[in-house]
Design a protein around this motif. Structure first.
Motif, PDB file in Angstrom:
ATOM      1  N   VAL A   4     -14.499 -12.925  -5.404  1.00 52.65           N
ATOM      2  CA  VAL A   4     -15.234 -12.697  -6.457  1.00 52.65           C
ATOM      3  C   VAL A   4     -16.125 -11.873  -6.266  1.00 52.65           C
ATOM      4  N   VAL A   5     -16.203 -10.650  -6.930  1.00 52.91           N
ATOM      5  CA  VAL A   5     -17.032  -9.506  -6.629  1.00 52.91           C
ATOM      6  C   VAL A   5     -17.718  -8.686  -7.758  1.00 52.91           C
ATOM      7  N   GLU A   6     -19.132  -9.027  -7.751  1.00 50.60           N
ATOM      8  CA  GLU A   6     -19.858  -8.354  -8.976  1.00 50.60           C
ATOM      9  C   GLU A   6     -20.346  -7.020  -8.791  1.00 50.60           C
ATOM     10  N   SER A   7     -20.597  -6.069  -9.713  1.00 55.28           N
ATOM     11  CA  SER A   7     -21.054  -4.648  -9.420  1.00 55.28           C
ATOM     12  C   SER A   7     -21.880  -4.398 -11.026  1.00 55.28           C
ATOM     13  N   GLY A   8     -22.595  -3.466 -10.846  1.00 52.90           N
ATOM     14  CA  GLY A   8     -23.015  -2.692 -11.863  1.00 52.90           C
ATOM     15  C   GLY A   8     -24.756  -3.107 -12.076  1.00 52.90           C
ATOM     16  N   GLY A   9     -25.228  -3.881 -11.266  1.00 53.10           N
ATOM     17  CA  GLY A   9     -26.719  -4.250 -11.258  1.00 53.10           C
ATOM     18  C   GLY A   9     -27.588  -2.948 -10.940  1.00 53.10           C
ATOM     19  N   GLY A  10     -28.857  -3.114 -11.277  1.00 51.44           N
ATOM     20  CA  GLY A  10     -29.668  -1.841 -10.766  1.00 51.44           C
ATOM     21  C   GLY A  10     -31.168  -1.990 -11.541  1.00 51.44           C
ATOM     22  N   LEU A  11     -31.772  -1.125 -11.469  1.00 47.06           N
ATOM     23  CA  LEU A  11     -32.990  -1.185 -11.988  1.00 47.06           C
ATOM     24  C   LEU A  11     -33.083  -0.462 -13.489  1.00 47.06           C
ATOM     25  N   VAL A  12     -33.636  -1.096 -14.413  1.00 49.25           N
ATOM     26  CA  VAL A  12     -33.561  -0.562 -15.600  1.00 49.25           C
ATOM     27  C   VAL A  12     -35.097  -0.616 -16.537  1.00 49.25           C
ATOM     28  N   CYS A  22     -17.118  -7.712 -13.040  1.00 48.89           N
ATOM     29  CA  CYS A  22     -16.698  -8.713 -11.977  1.00 48.89           C
ATOM     30  C   CYS A  22     -15.528  -8.928 -11.909  1.00 48.89           C
ATOM     31  N   THR A  23     -14.913  -8.609 -10.537  1.00 51.20           N
ATOM     32  CA  THR A  23     -13.223  -8.759 -10.478  1.00 51.20           C
ATOM     33  C   THR A  23     -12.922  -9.953  -9.683  1.00 51.20           C
ATOM     34  N   ALA A  24     -12.056 -10.796  -9.894  1.00 49.21           N
ATOM     35  CA  ALA A  24     -11.829 -11.993  -9.128  1.00 49.21           C
ATOM     36  C   ALA A  24     -10.236 -11.582  -8.694  1.00 49.21           C
ATOM     37  N   SER A  25     -10.007 -11.887  -7.452  1.00 47.46           N
ATOM     38  CA  SER A  25      -8.692 -11.815  -6.863  1.00 47.46           C
ATOM     39  C   SER A  25      -8.017 -13.182  -6.152  1.00 47.46           C
ATOM     40  N   MET A  93     -31.110 -12.369 -10.021  1.00 47.88           N
ATOM     41  CA  MET A  93     -29.778 -11.940  -9.387  1.00 47.88           C
ATOM     42  C   MET A  93     -28.806 -12.670 -10.331  1.00 47.88           C
ATOM     43  N   TYR A  94     -27.897 -11.643 -10.448  1.00 48.30           N
ATOM     44  CA  TYR A  94     -26.688 -12.232 -11.542  1.00 48.30           C
ATOM     45  C   TYR A  94     -25.198 -12.541 -10.779  1.00 48.30           C
ATOM     46  N   TYR A  95     -24.729 -13.663 -11.106  1.00 48.00           N
ATOM     47  CA  TYR A  95     -23.625 -14.166 -10.477  1.00 48.00           C
ATOM     48  C   TYR A  95     -22.498 -14.289 -11.408  1.00 48.00           C
ATOM     49  N   CYS A  96     -21.396 -13.917 -10.857  1.00 48.78           N
ATOM     50  CA  CYS A  96     -19.806 -14.351 -11.508  1.00 48.78           C
ATOM     51  C   CYS A  96     -19.304 -15.441 -10.879  1.00 48.78           C
ATOM     52  N   ALA A  97     -18.755 -16.459 -11.781  1.00 49.17           N
ATOM     53  CA  ALA A  97     -18.244 -17.529 -11.194  1.00 49.17           C
ATOM     54  C   ALA A  97     -16.769 -17.887 -11.944  1.00 49.17           C
ATOM     55  N   VAL A  98     -15.685 -18.731 -11.106  1.00 47.90           N
ATOM     56  CA  VAL A  98     -14.744 -18.877 -11.844  1.00 47.90           C
ATOM     57  C   VAL A  98     -14.759 -20.352 -11.974  1.00 47.90           C
TER      58      VAL A  98
END
Length: 124
Positions: A4-12, A22-25, A93-98
């Motif tokens: 499971v891989v998250e992306s797209g965070g940053g400073l705003v 988030c992609t899950a494989s 911190m933002y997390y993705c989960a299954v």
């Protein structure tokens, strides 16, 4: 193995927007409910939103209601979190989960596979 891989965070800046992905494989993505969680410094992790395999959404925390939207593209094995009208208190911190199954009815404790997280920082 499940990844499971998250992306797209940053400073705003406050009142700005971000979209997390988030992609899950390693699993049949379309069979499982997926969730977004967050953990701010010094606080416990909390559930934000969940989406069932079919797209039904469940809100876990009232503070994001009307501002955050969860969605998924099963063809791309990807989960999204659109965050609008961001506030400094959304910094975490933002997390993705299954989830263990296809629905969100078992609540925010029913998640077994987690990503490493992506940091979201909202400046005032």
């Amino acid at each position: 193995r499940v990844q499971v891989v998250e992306s797209g965070g940053g400073l705003v800046q406050a009142r700005g927007s971000l979209r997390l992905s988030c992609t899950a494989s390693g699993l049949t993505f379309g069979n499982y409910a997926m969730g977004w969680f967050r953990q701010a410094p010094g606080k416990e992790r909390e559930g934000v939103l969940c989406i069932s395999w079919s797209g039904f959404t469940t809100l876990y925390v009232d503070s994001v209601k009307g501002r955050f939207t969860i969605s998924r593209d099963n063809a791309k094995n990807t989960l999204y979190l659109q965050m609008n009208s961001l506030k400094p208190e959304d910094t975490a911190m933002y997390y993705c989960a299954v989830a263990s199954g296809g629905t969100c009815r078992r609540g925010p404790t029913d998640f077994g596979y987690w990503g490493q997280g992506t940091q979201v920082t909202v400046s005032s």
